[in-house]
Design an enzyme around this catalytic site. Structure first.
Site, PDB file in Angstrom:
ATOM      1  N   HIS A 101       0.817  -1.210   0.000  1.00  0.00           N
ATOM      2  CA  HIS A 101       0.000   0.000   0.000  1.00  0.00           C
ATOM      3  C   HIS A 101       0.848   1.255   0.000  1.00  0.00           C
ATOM      4  CE1 HIS A 101       0.555   1.069   4.332  1.00  0.00           C
ATOM      5  NE2 HIS A 101       0.623  -0.239   4.518  1.00  0.00           N
ATOM      6  N   CYS A 159       2.539  -4.792   7.021  1.00  0.00           N
ATOM      7  CA  CYS A 159       2.287  -4.689   5.585  1.00  0.00           C
ATOM      8  C   CYS A 159       3.489  -4.065   4.876  1.00  0.00           C
ATOM      9  CB  CYS A 159       1.030  -3.875   5.323  1.00  0.00           C
ATOM     10  SG  CYS A 159      -0.493  -4.808   5.621  1.00  0.00           S
TER      11      CYS A 159
END
Length: 637
Positions: free
Chosen positions: A534, A553
């Site tokens: 992301h 992440c």
């Protein structure tokens, strides 16, 4: 698109993994400050499924209770997976009970004991039934299937001696180290038979024991070289792989029929470009005699900046002259050749260092820190590089041998992601991965979706570890930040929730915004670890050399370029999708393999192996698993 977190599991299904609790009082800094890693954090030691489940009553809010727990007691905490003490696979005795049937050859085997040479196979098969060998379940089944069929002759023994096939196979097993395996795992002792005074019974018993042992070792070698010696899922909860199934059934028949059994066995090793590059590098380093070459040492106890001075400048110039590329040495030949030993960090040497940093993927600012020192001094001894190569070759076996013509690879120790198309690297960029307390997992999956202007569904780990201390002090905290709160799927004010109760029916999400934790977009490959790629508003992190800073992440330095690549479109089109301001998802035209990997040694696009720091200390756990495996296999009987 609406995300409602109704349980810890569903929370983790859409948000980055595990977080840790801040020790700072409420309102000392914002939630985004926490997520950007601006303060120290501590990690807890219990898991989500160990949280108290009870709901005895309420304290006046909408949320559930703590099941009778004292609200003044320490706050509940959530932590990530753990590392295990490696448990080796079970070895069992091969069932040799059916191995005594006589071999069917062109002539009927003589089992009368007359001494006819044609009787030897039948006699040896009776002794084969007395052999004792242990193996894992797959190898044992293959042995039982082959030798349990009376039509199959012995593979490694002809008459009263071992044959050339056996000698060829043993040479390959002895060279297992060249493909990153341990030769000690495949050692077979040749029968000790006195040819001047042979005892037929002793001879046949020894030969059949050798026959079965060598077959077991050949099968184990084939299995290991295809799938790896160890089960990665037994190393830690951060490893997640579907272990390969190796078809061992035809191996012994093919070995017996092959005109060059050594070449056949050796051919089972991976032959991908990446594996071959690792193999070649391993051979080169071992030929260098384990690290006896001169190593240049640069000793700096603080950052060295342009314009400063240091007695280490001489070693810095020498180190770059040794470890810099040929192009770099050519471009700066005058600087290297005319350096007279000054301690001044002068502009010409700064330029040399900047170009060196650039070619090594470091921030090209001329500031020399430990990452630059490691790169310019070679980083590791030959011995440590060899260890990294052996671990990398093992881990490469966990992935598909053919990574595909189009795929994305994230290498966590390198803090980089690479997009390959048509078999070539077409895009690479810096990434931020999980911190040591919030490690990114090691697994493979498939990219399915790009989501623009995403909501950020806050995982239960962050609600519990990082938000609860603030919310118990000020229940309006999330309302003030503009976060959306739901209880059992119903929107409520943050101030109306009983934050002393259980949070497993409470969901929190951050709407799309310029300060959203996920930035403009996220790239999804649905997995049970809630890992995805992301954007991030924390752009400064990409300037750092050490980028293990996220909650698990993978943050992208150039998310628009990666989104355009996986969608097969342009960056301008991606920009239009973002400019709409609407939360929406777009499926990729074709699912793309993504390898969320962990290699401290790996070849770059030019086939040159690069080495990286073991940021999570995982290589040591692989080494321990190697040692345990070899020890267990050595205890044959």
């Amino acid at each position: 698109m609406t995300f409602v977190l109704k349980s810890a599991a569903s929370a983790l299904a859409i948000s980055c993994g595990v977080a840790v609790m801040s020790a700072t009082p409420a309102h000392a800094y914002t939630l985004m400050d926490m997520l950007r890693g601006d303060r120290q954090r501590s990690q807890s030691t219990i898991f989500m499924d160990q949280m108290p489940p009870g709901r005895v009553g309420q304290r006046g809010g909408i949320g559930g209770s703590l099941g009778g727990l004292d609200p003044e007691a320490p706050l509940p905490k959530v932590s990530g997976p753990r590392y295990y003490t490696y448990k080796t696979e079970t070895l069992q005795f091969v069932d040799t009970g059916k191995f005594a049937d006589p071999v069917v050859t062109g002539a009927v085997a003589d089992v009368s004991g007359s001494g006819d040479a044609s009787a030897e196979p039948a006699v040896q098969r009776r002794f084969l039934a007395q052999a004792k060998v242990r193996a894992n379940v797959d190898v044992a089944k293959a042995l039982e299937a082959y030798y349990g069929d009376s039509r199959n002759p012995l593979v490694w023994v002809d008459g009263n001696q071992i044959n050339d096939r056996a000698k060829s196979a043993m040479l390959v097993l002895a060279d297992a180290g060249f493909v990153g395996l341990d030769p000690a795992d495949y050692v077979v002792q040749t029968p000790d038979i006195d040819p001047a005074n042979p005892d037929p019974a002793f001879r046949d018993r020894a030969l059949t024991q050798f026959e079965l042992e060598l077959s077991a070792k050949v099968l184990a070698f084939v299995q290991d070289t295809v799938r790896g010696r160890i089960d990665p899922n037994k190393i830690s909860g951060y490893h997640d792989f579907q272990r390969k199934v190796v078809n061992l059934a035809p191996v012994l028949k093919l070995a017996r029929m092959s005109p060059d059994v050594g070449a056949y066995i050796a051919s089972r090793s991976p032959d991908s470009p990446q594996f071959l590059a690792l193999k070649a590098e391993l051979a080169k380093l071992r030929a260098a005699d384990g690290g006896n070459e001169e190593r240049i040492v640069v000793s700096l106890d603080k950052l060295l900046r342009p314009g400063e001075s240091s007695p280490e400048i001489a070693n810095i110039v020498r180190a770059i002259g040794k470890h810099g590329s040929e192009t770099l040495r050519t471009d700066h030949a005058a600087t290297i050749a005319t350096y007279a030993g000054s301690s001044d960090y002068s502009p010409d040497i700064v330029s040399l260092v900047e170009d060196f940093q650039k070619e090594r993927g470091l921030k090209a600012d001329g500031v020399i820190g430990q990452a630059t020192v490691r790169a310019m001094t070679g980083g590791d001894t030959n011995a440590s590089k060899i260890d990294k190569l052996v671990v990398a070759m093992e881990q490469a076996r966990w992935l598909p041998e053919d990574l595909g013509s189009r795929y994305v690879m994230i290498n966590q120790p390198a803090y980089m992601v690479y997009y390959h198309n048509d078999g070539k690297e077409q895009l690479s960029m810096r990434v931020v991965v999980g911190g040591k307390n919030n490690q990114t997992y090691f697994f493979d999956d498939e990219i399915e979706t790009v989501e623009f202007n995403p909501f950020w569904g806050v995982p239960q780990s962050i609600i519990i570890n990082e938000m609860l201390p603030k919310l118990r002090s000020d229940p309006n905290y999330l309302d003030q930040l503009g976060y959306e709160v739901e209880v059992n799927g119903h929107a409520v004010a943050s101030s109306s929730v009983d934050w002393y109760g259980s949070t497993d029916n409470v969901s929190v999400r951050q709407p799309p915004s310029s300060d959203n934790a996920l930035g403009e977009l996220k790239i999804l490959f649905p997995n049970s670890h809630a890992i995805y790629m992301h954007d991030t508003p924390s752009k400064s992190f990409f300037k750092r050399d050490m980028r293990a800073l996220s909650h698990g992440c993978v943050r992208l330095a150039d998310p628009r370029a990666m989104a355009a690549a996986v969608l097969g479109t342009t960056v301008d089109d991606v920009a239009k999708q973002i400019a709409s301001g609407q939360n929406h998802a777009v499926r990729v035209p074709q699912k793309i393999p993504v390898y969320v990997s962990y290699f401290t040694a790996w070849p770059n696009k030019d086939g040159v192996v690069e080495y990286f720091d073991d940021v999570y200390g995982r290589d040591a756990y692989v080494d321990k698993a190697f040692d345990a495996t070899t020890k267990a296999r050595g205890a044959q009987i």
